[in-house]
Design a protein around this motif. Structure first.
Motif, PDB file in Angstrom:
ATOM      1  N   GLU A 135       0.817  -1.327  -0.094  1.00  0.00           N
ATOM      2  CA  GLU A 135       0.013  -0.059  -0.017  1.00  0.00           C
ATOM      3  C   GLU A 135       0.887   1.262  -0.027  1.00  0.00           C
ATOM      4  O   GLU A 135       0.539   2.244  -0.589  1.00  0.00           O
ATOM      5  N   LEU A 169      -8.752   2.019   1.017  1.00  0.00           N
ATOM      6  CA  LEU A 169     -10.165   2.131   1.005  1.00  0.00           C
ATOM      7  C   LEU A 169     -10.858   0.654   1.044  1.00  0.00           C
ATOM      8  O   LEU A 169     -10.298  -0.446   0.924  1.00  0.00           O
ATOM      9  N   GLY A 203     -12.045  -3.392  -1.703  1.00  0.00           N
ATOM     10  CA  GLY A 203     -11.277  -3.566  -2.925  1.00  0.00           C
ATOM     11  C   GLY A 203     -11.578  -2.749  -4.323  1.00  0.00           C
ATOM     12  O   GLY A 203     -12.043  -1.699  -3.904  1.00  0.00           O
ATOM     13  N   LEU A 204     -11.850  -3.498  -5.347  1.00  0.00           N
ATOM     14  CA  LEU A 204     -12.060  -2.664  -6.691  1.00  0.00           C
ATOM     15  C   LEU A 204     -13.503  -1.750  -6.339  1.00  0.00           C
ATOM     16  O   LEU A 204     -13.554  -0.748  -6.842  1.00  0.00           O
ATOM     17  N   GLY A 255     -14.727  -0.324  -4.126  1.00  0.00           N
ATOM     18  CA  GLY A 255     -14.293   0.953  -3.060  1.00  0.00           C
ATOM     19  C   GLY A 255     -13.962   2.122  -3.963  1.00  0.00           C
ATOM     20  O   GLY A 255     -13.832   3.312  -3.389  1.00  0.00           O
ATOM     21  N   VAL A 256     -13.299   1.880  -5.099  1.00  0.00           N
ATOM     22  CA  VAL A 256     -12.713   2.758  -5.862  1.00  0.00           C
ATOM     23  C   VAL A 256     -13.432   4.075  -6.012  1.00  0.00           C
ATOM     24  O   VAL A 256     -13.038   5.268  -5.995  1.00  0.00           O
ATOM     25  N   GLY A 290     -13.936   6.531  -3.795  1.00  0.00           N
ATOM     26  CA  GLY A 290     -12.674   7.091  -3.159  1.00  0.00           C
ATOM     27  C   GLY A 290     -12.276   8.400  -4.268  1.00  0.00           C
ATOM     28  O   GLY A 290     -11.674   9.227  -3.990  1.00  0.00           O
ATOM     29  N   ALA A 300      -6.368   1.351  -3.108  1.00  0.00           N
ATOM     30  CA  ALA A 300      -7.428   0.213  -3.039  1.00  0.00           C
ATOM     31  C   ALA A 300      -6.486  -1.128  -3.128  1.00  0.00           C
ATOM     32  O   ALA A 300      -5.448  -1.170  -3.710  1.00  0.00           O
ATOM     33  N   GLN A 301      -7.333  -2.167  -2.575  1.00  0.00           N
ATOM     34  CA  GLN A 301      -6.527  -3.368  -2.631  1.00  0.00           C
ATOM     35  C   GLN A 301      -7.570  -4.349  -3.532  1.00  0.00           C
ATOM     36  O   GLN A 301      -8.355  -5.044  -3.280  1.00  0.00           O
TER      37      GLN A 301
END
Length: 364
Positions: free
Chosen positions: A131, A328, A331-332, A334-335, A338, A353-354
Motif C-alpha cells: 500500500e 479504501l 477492494g475494487l 471501493g474505488v 474514493g 485500493a486492494q
C-alpha cells in the motif's frame, strides 16, 4: 513449435477489473482476461493500486482514453507472477512497483493482474507495504520528469538527477521553492530537491502538515492560505539568493503568478497544469514548462529507465519515502467512492485500493 503452457494457462484465466464503461460513463466491476506478458514484460498480481486525480478527470471530462470499456489506475504495486521471454531482472515472487499506462487496459492498475515493462519496473524492499509502495509511481515520475528530464526540455527544468554520477548534492546552496508540498507530487519534489542539495527548500502547505514536510527535507513550511504578497515577503526574508528553480505542484492561477514573480532571470518554473500566467508578467528570460508524467512516453522513457534503474536502491536506503496511506474498503468496489473524495479534495494522504480484496471472479 513448443507450446508454452504457463502462457496458455494465464490467457485462459479471468480476473476482476473496475471498468469505465463509456465516455463520461459509470464504473462497474466486471470480468476481463488476465493479460499475457510479452517478451519484455512482467505479469504482476496487483496487491495495491493508488488513486490519482487523472482517474476522476478521465471519467468527468472524457479525456485521454479512446476505447471503452476502459481500465484506469496508474500506481501499481504487487508480486511478479510471470515474466516474458527476454526478462532476466525479475522472477516470480518478486515484490515490485510500476506505472500504469492509461489507455492500455492490460497495463492499468484497477484490476487484479496487470502488465509492467521490465525496464520501467522496480523491486521494493521487503519491509515496505504494498500500500505504501503504490503511492509512488505517478507522483515520483511527475516530480522526476519535471525536474530532471533533459531528454525533453520543453517539459522539464532539465537538471542533473541526483541518482546519476555527480548528481548527488549538485545544487548545494541554491534555494528551491515547491508550491503545494503536501500534494503527492509535492511530497516527492521535496525529497528530490533534498537529494539534489538545494537549500533552503521552501514549501507551502497547510501548517498542520508542516512536521511531515520538514521530515522529508523541507527547511521552511509557509502557510498556503497567506496572500501572495505576504508569501513573497516571507520567502524574501528566508533567502536573498536568486531562486532559479520552482516547482508548482498546484498550478492554479494564483500559485502560477506567485511562482513566476519569485523566479530569477534565467530560471525555470515547472507546472503540473497548463500555463495560465498573466501575459503582462512574462519576460523572455524565464522558462515555464508543463511536466508530462508519462514515463512510457517516448520523449520521457530514457529518463524513466534511468529512474527505475536506481529506484530500488533509493527505496532500500530510505532516501525516497512513500506518501501517507489510507486504504479504501471493499477492494475494487471501493474505488468510485474514493475518486469522489479525491475530486472533493484530499490533503497529505494517498487513497489506495486492494484489488485482491473481496474478489468476485469464480475460480480464482
Amino acid at each position: 513449435m513448443r507450446i508454452q503452457w504457463p502462457v496458455i494457462f494465464s490467457f485462459l484465466q479471468q480476473q476482476s477489473a473496475l471498468l469505465l464503461n463509456s465516455r463520461q460513463g459509470s464504473f462497474s466491476v466486471g470480468t476481463v482476461a488476465v493479460p499475457v506478458p510479452g517478451p519484455n514484460e512482467v505479469l504482476i498480481r496487483v496487491e495495491a493500486v493508488a488513486l490519482n486525480p487523472i482517474d476522476w478527470k478521465i471519467q468527468a471530462y472524457g479525456m485521454v482514453v479512446k476505447t471503452y470499456p476502459a481500465v484506469l489506475g496508474s500506481d501499481i504495486a504487487g508480486v511478479v507472477e510471470q515474466v516474458g521471454l527476454n526478462v532476466t531482472a525479475f522472477g516470480p515472487g518478486d515484490r515490485v512497483i510500476t506505472q500504469g499506462v492509461l489507455g492500455v487496459n492490460e497495463h492499468s492498475g484497477f484490476q487484479q493482474y496487470s502488465l509492467g515493462y521490465d525496464e520501467l519496473t522496480a523491486q521494493i524492499p521487503d519491509w515496505m507495504a504494498f500500500e505504501e509502495a503504490a503511492t509512488m509511481p505517478l507522483g515520483l515520475a511527475t516530480a522526476s520528469l519535471g525536474l530532471y528530464n533533459a531528454y525533453n526540455p520543453h517539459t522539464s527544468a532539465g537538471l542533473l538527477p541526483p541518482w546519476e554520477p555527480t548528481g548527488r548534492g549538485r545544487y548545494s546552496g541554491k534555494p528551491f521553492v515547491a508550491l503545494g508540498g503536501s500534494s503527492s507530487v509535492g511530497h516527492y519534489v521535496i525529497q528530490l530537491a533534498k537529494l539534489s542539495g538545494f537549500s533552503p527548500i521552501i514549501t507551502t502547505a497547510s501548517l498542520y502538515n508542516a512536521p511531515s514536510l520538514l521530515a522529508l527535507g523541507a527547511t521552511h513550511v509557509l502557510d498556503r492560505h497567506l496572500a501572495p504578497e505576504t508569501l513573497r515577503a516571507q520567502i524574501g526574508n528566508i533567502t536573498s539568493e536568486a531562486i532559479e528553480t520552482i516547482f508548482d505542484a498546484v498550478s492554479i492561477s494564483e500559485t502560477q503568478n506567485l511562482a513566476y514573480d519569485l523566479l530569477a532571470p534565467g530560471g525555470s518554473l515547472v507546472l503540473v497544469l497548463q500555463d495560465i500566467i498573466e501575459e503582462k508578467r512574462k519576460s523572455a528570460d524565464r522558462r515555464v514548462v508543463t511536466v508530462d508524467g508519462r514515463i512510457h512516453y517516448a520523449p520521457s522513457r530514457a529518463m524513466g529507465v534511468s529512474l527505475y534503474a536506481a529506484l530500488s536502491d533509493l527505496l532500500e536506503n530510505g532516501e525516497i519515502q512513500p506518501n501517507r496511506v489510507e486504504v479504501l474498503p471493499g477492494g475494487l468496489e471501493g474505488v468510485p467512492a474514493g475518486l469522489q473524495r479525491l475530486q472533493a479534495g484530499v490533503s497529505n494522504v494517498k487513497l489506495v485500493a486492494q484489488p485482491q480484496a473481496r474478489a468476485t471472479v469464480a475460480g480464482r
